[in-house]
Design a protein around this motif. Structure first.
Motif, PDB file in Angstrom:
ATOM      1  N   VAL A  42       0.865  -1.183   0.000  1.00 34.10           N
ATOM      2  CA  VAL A  42       0.000   0.000   0.000  1.00 34.10           C
ATOM      3  C   VAL A  42       0.896   1.224   0.000  1.00 34.10           C
ATOM      4  CG1 VAL A  42      -1.702   1.330   1.318  1.00 34.10           C
ATOM      5  CG2 VAL A  42      -1.901  -1.154   1.193  1.00 34.10           C
ATOM      6  N   LYS A  43       0.560   2.192  -0.857  1.00 31.81           N
ATOM      7  CA  LYS A  43       1.304   3.439  -0.922  1.00 31.81           C
ATOM      8  C   LYS A  43       0.513   4.504  -0.155  1.00 31.81           C
ATOM      9  CE  LYS A  43       1.327   5.574  -4.816  1.00 31.81           C
ATOM     10  NZ  LYS A  43       1.539   6.029  -6.193  1.00 31.81           N
ATOM     11  N   VAL A  44       1.127   5.060   0.900  1.00 32.09           N
ATOM     12  CA  VAL A  44       0.504   6.092   1.734  1.00 32.09           C
ATOM     13  C   VAL A  44       1.177   7.425   1.396  1.00 32.09           C
ATOM     14  CG1 VAL A  44       0.057   6.837   4.101  1.00 32.09           C
ATOM     15  CG2 VAL A  44       0.042   4.404   3.545  1.00 32.09           C
ATOM     16  N   THR A  45       0.376   8.430   1.010  1.00 31.52           N
ATOM     17  CA  THR A  45       0.900   9.718   0.557  1.00 31.52           C
ATOM     18  C   THR A  45       0.309  10.860   1.371  1.00 31.52           C
ATOM     19  OG1 THR A  45       1.021   8.819  -1.692  1.00 31.52           O
ATOM     20  CG2 THR A  45       1.204  11.203  -1.473  1.00 31.52           C
ATOM     21  N   ASN A  46       1.164  11.813   1.767  1.00 33.68           N
ATOM     22  CA  ASN A  46       0.697  13.030   2.424  1.00 33.68           C
ATOM     23  C   ASN A  46       0.206  13.970   1.329  1.00 33.68           C
ATOM     24  OD1 ASN A  46       0.319  15.501   3.685  1.00 33.68           O
ATOM     25  ND2 ASN A  46       2.164  15.375   4.923  1.00 33.68           N
ATOM     26  N   SER A  47      -1.108  14.135   1.216  1.00 33.78           N
ATOM     27  CA  SER A  47      -1.699  15.002   0.200  1.00 33.78           C
ATOM     28  C   SER A  47      -2.029  16.383   0.755  1.00 33.78           C
ATOM     29  CB  SER A  47      -2.965  14.353  -0.377  1.00 33.78           C
ATOM     30  OG  SER A  47      -3.915  14.154   0.662  1.00 33.78           O
TER      31      SER A  47
ATOM     32  N   GLU B 251       5.663   9.997   0.018  1.00 34.17           N
ATOM     33  CA  GLU B 251       4.922   8.747   0.114  1.00 34.17           C
ATOM     34  C   GLU B 251       5.791   7.670   0.742  1.00 34.17           C
ATOM     35  OE1 GLU B 251       5.464   6.479  -4.099  1.00 34.17           O
ATOM     36  OE2 GLU B 251       4.141   8.203  -4.122  1.00 34.17           O
ATOM     37  N   VAL B 252       5.124   6.729   1.388  1.00 33.63           N
ATOM     38  CA  VAL B 252       5.795   5.591   2.018  1.00 33.63           C
ATOM     39  C   VAL B 252       5.064   4.331   1.582  1.00 33.63           C
ATOM     40  CG1 VAL B 252       6.310   4.449   4.213  1.00 33.63           C
ATOM     41  CG2 VAL B 252       6.585   6.917   4.008  1.00 33.63           C
ATOM     42  N   LYS B 253       5.837   3.310   1.221  1.00 32.39           N
ATOM     43  CA  LYS B 253       5.236   2.025   0.869  1.00 32.39           C
ATOM     44  C   LYS B 253       5.169   1.162   2.119  1.00 32.39           C
ATOM     45  CE  LYS B 253       6.195   2.198  -3.956  1.00 32.39           C
ATOM     46  NZ  LYS B 253       7.258   2.130  -4.911  1.00 32.39           N
TER      47      LYS B 253
END
Length: 168
Positions: free
Chosen positions: A60-65, A105-107
């Motif tokens: 899962v790729k988590v991104t600060n939007s 982003e962090v995987k």
């Protein structure tokens, strides 16, 4: 990539003049932080396959939007009901994300393990994401369909029974 200004107050001086007449006024623009987060699977798929008692792992790729640093991102999961006292196991690696800058982003590797006695079928596991400071809009979640199959040993037993019945 658009660089966001730091949250705070910014004075803007507005001057007008015509001939010998002129005046100035100072306005203040207030920039506030927006805390946002997105999450999506690295494959783009929202399903996984596994066998009862065995783990299925996906990314899962988590991104600060948002426009400001998220000090901490925590992850959790909502799983199907308890089966015979056994619960589903969902693990995140890393378990938490620290200091996620805007646009970064962090995987994350997610491992989903159904109980060993899970009946074959499709189940929903919802992955939930929270930010600190609190997110400006609804936190993201991913509903992943997990298809659980029977163990191959039961398939072999069934095939053996079939051979015995046909042969004899």
């Amino acid at each position: 990539f658009w660089l966001y200004p730091e949250p705070g107050d910014y004075p803007i001086e507005l001057r007008v003049s015509s001939g010998d007449i002129g005046d100035a006024v100072t306005l203040t623009a207030t920039i506030t932080a927006r805390y946002g987060l997105t999450a999506q699977t690295t494959s783009g798929r929202l399903n996984a396959k596994t066998t009862a008692g065995k783990a299925s792992t996906f990314g899962v790729k988590v991104t600060n939007s948002g426009t400001a640093i998220l000090d901490k991102v925590t992850m959790s999961a909502s799983t199907p009901a308890v089966v015979s006292g056994e619960t589903w196991d969902v693990a995140f690696d890393p378990a938490n994300i620290e200091n996620l800058a805007p646009g970064d982003e962090v995987k994350v590797q997610v491992s989903v393990t159904p109980p060993a006695n899970t009946v074959p079928g499709d189940y929903m596991v919802t992955l939930n994401y929270e930010g600190d400071p609190a997110l400006s809009s609804s936190p993201p979640s991913l509903a992943v369909r997990v298809s659980v199959a029977t163990r191959t040993t039961w398939g072999l037993v069934g095939a053996l029974v079939l051979v015995v019945v046909v042969a004899g």
